[in-house]
Design a protein around this motif. Structure first.
Motif, PDB file in Angstrom:
ATOM      1  N   MET A   1       5.780   6.424  -4.974  1.00 38.32           N
ATOM      2  CA  MET A   1       5.615   5.924  -3.623  1.00 38.32           C
ATOM      3  C   MET A   1       7.007   5.600  -3.083  1.00 38.32           C
ATOM      4  O   MET A   1       7.801   4.938  -3.750  1.00 38.32           O
ATOM      5  CB  MET A   1       4.734   4.676  -3.669  1.00 38.32           C
ATOM      6  CG  MET A   1       4.381   4.097  -2.339  1.00 38.32           C
ATOM      7  SD  MET A   1       3.289   2.645  -2.482  1.00 38.32           S
ATOM      8  CE  MET A   1       1.841   3.374  -3.221  1.00 38.32           C
ATOM      9  N   VAL A  57       1.977   3.710   7.024  1.00 40.26           N
ATOM     10  CA  VAL A  57       1.724   4.537   5.847  1.00 40.26           C
ATOM     11  C   VAL A  57       1.731   5.983   6.306  1.00 40.26           C
ATOM     12  O   VAL A  57       0.957   6.356   7.201  1.00 40.26           O
ATOM     13  CB  VAL A  57       0.382   4.167   5.172  1.00 40.26           C
ATOM     14  CG1 VAL A  57       0.107   5.099   4.005  1.00 40.26           C
ATOM     15  CG2 VAL A  57       0.396   2.716   4.715  1.00 40.26           C
ATOM     16  N   ASN A  58       2.633   6.757   5.724  1.00 41.96           N
ATOM     17  CA  ASN A  58       2.784   8.165   6.119  1.00 41.96           C
ATOM     18  C   ASN A  58       2.965   8.311   7.629  1.00 41.96           C
ATOM     19  O   ASN A  58       2.342   9.140   8.273  1.00 41.96           O
ATOM     20  CB  ASN A  58       1.620   9.004   5.589  1.00 41.96           C
ATOM     21  CG  ASN A  58       1.564   8.952   4.082  1.00 41.96           C
ATOM     22  OD1 ASN A  58       2.583   8.967   3.396  1.00 41.96           O
ATOM     23  ND2 ASN A  58       0.362   8.857   3.540  1.00 41.96           N
ATOM     24  N   ASP A  66      -5.483  -1.441   4.856  1.00 41.43           N
ATOM     25  CA  ASP A  66      -5.436   0.019   4.789  1.00 41.43           C
ATOM     26  C   ASP A  66      -4.949   0.484   3.421  1.00 41.43           C
ATOM     27  O   ASP A  66      -4.058  -0.132   2.828  1.00 41.43           O
ATOM     28  CB  ASP A  66      -4.550   0.593   5.891  1.00 41.43           C
ATOM     29  CG  ASP A  66      -5.180   0.476   7.272  1.00 41.43           C
ATOM     30  OD1 ASP A  66      -6.388   0.163   7.364  1.00 41.43           O
ATOM     31  OD2 ASP A  66      -4.460   0.696   8.263  1.00 41.43           O
ATOM     32  N   VAL A  68      -3.223   2.485   0.234  1.00 41.14           N
ATOM     33  CA  VAL A  68      -1.986   3.157  -0.158  1.00 41.14           C
ATOM     34  C   VAL A  68      -2.256   3.876  -1.474  1.00 41.14           C
ATOM     35  O   VAL A  68      -3.131   3.474  -2.243  1.00 41.14           O
ATOM     36  CB  VAL A  68      -0.796   2.174  -0.322  1.00 41.14           C
ATOM     37  CG1 VAL A  68      -0.427   1.541   1.003  1.00 41.14           C
ATOM     38  CG2 VAL A  68      -1.086   1.111  -1.360  1.00 41.14           C
ATOM     39  N   ASP A  72       2.545   8.248  -1.275  1.00 38.10           N
ATOM     40  CA  ASP A  72       2.645   7.813   0.120  1.00 38.10           C
ATOM     41  C   ASP A  72       4.062   7.374   0.443  1.00 38.10           C
ATOM     42  O   ASP A  72       4.821   6.945  -0.433  1.00 38.10           O
ATOM     43  CB  ASP A  72       1.710   6.636   0.398  1.00 38.10           C
ATOM     44  CG  ASP A  72       0.260   7.047   0.562  1.00 38.10           C
ATOM     45  OD1 ASP A  72      -0.014   8.252   0.703  1.00 38.10           O
ATOM     46  OD2 ASP A  72      -0.595   6.140   0.547  1.00 38.10           O
ATOM     47  N   GLU A  73       4.388   7.455   1.718  1.00 39.08           N
ATOM     48  CA  GLU A  73       5.604   6.840   2.247  1.00 39.08           C
ATOM     49  C   GLU A  73       5.155   5.617   3.031  1.00 39.08           C
ATOM     50  O   GLU A  73       4.329   5.728   3.937  1.00 39.08           O
ATOM     51  CB  GLU A  73       6.341   7.799   3.181  1.00 39.08           C
ATOM     52  CG  GLU A  73       7.569   7.156   3.821  1.00 39.08           C
ATOM     53  CD  GLU A  73       8.183   8.045   4.874  1.00 39.08           C
ATOM     54  OE1 GLU A  73       9.090   8.811   4.538  1.00 39.08           O
ATOM     55  OE2 GLU A  73       7.721   7.972   6.040  1.00 39.08           O
ATOM     56  N   VAL A  74       5.674   4.451   2.655  1.00 38.19           N
ATOM     57  CA  VAL A  74       5.295   3.204   3.323  1.00 38.19           C
ATOM     58  C   VAL A  74       6.551   2.577   3.904  1.00 38.19           C
ATOM     59  O   VAL A  74       7.535   2.357   3.182  1.00 38.19           O
ATOM     60  CB  VAL A  74       4.610   2.222   2.342  1.00 38.19           C
ATOM     61  CG1 VAL A  74       4.170   0.964   3.084  1.00 38.19           C
ATOM     62  CG2 VAL A  74       3.420   2.885   1.655  1.00 38.19           C
TER      63      VAL A  74
END
Length: 83
Positions: A1, A57-58, A66, A68, A72-74
């Motif tokens: 992540m 998130v994304n 929400d 994750v 994912d890109e957070v």
């Protein structure tokens, strides 16, 4: 992540981005914030006022509940105001 930090969150953590592997128990934005907050004193300081932190998130705005997932890109950033 992949985690990205912007504005004062970047200043407090001392990093612009990092790659992390949270445990499987981290399933949502709130859980990720709680897990990140214990990773270092800078992270603890950055997330001390978690209600003032916004997330994406994304590249989509996300709420605390929400989900994750690995890969994912957070991004974390302060509230943005217009004017």
């Amino acid at each position: 992540m992949r985690i990205l930090y912007f504005a004062w969150l970047r200043q407090k953590t001392g990093i612009a981005e990092e790659t992390v592997s949270p445990p499987e128990t981290v399933r949502d934005v709130a859980g990720l914030i709680a897990w990140l907050a214990v990773q270092s004193p800078g992270h603890a300081d950055a997330f001390a006022q978690a209600r003032q932190v916004r997330a994406a998130v994304n590249q989509e705005f996300a709420r605390p509940g929400d989900p994750v997932a690995p890969g994912d890109e957070v991004a974390f950033f302060p509230p943005v105001t217009g004017g």
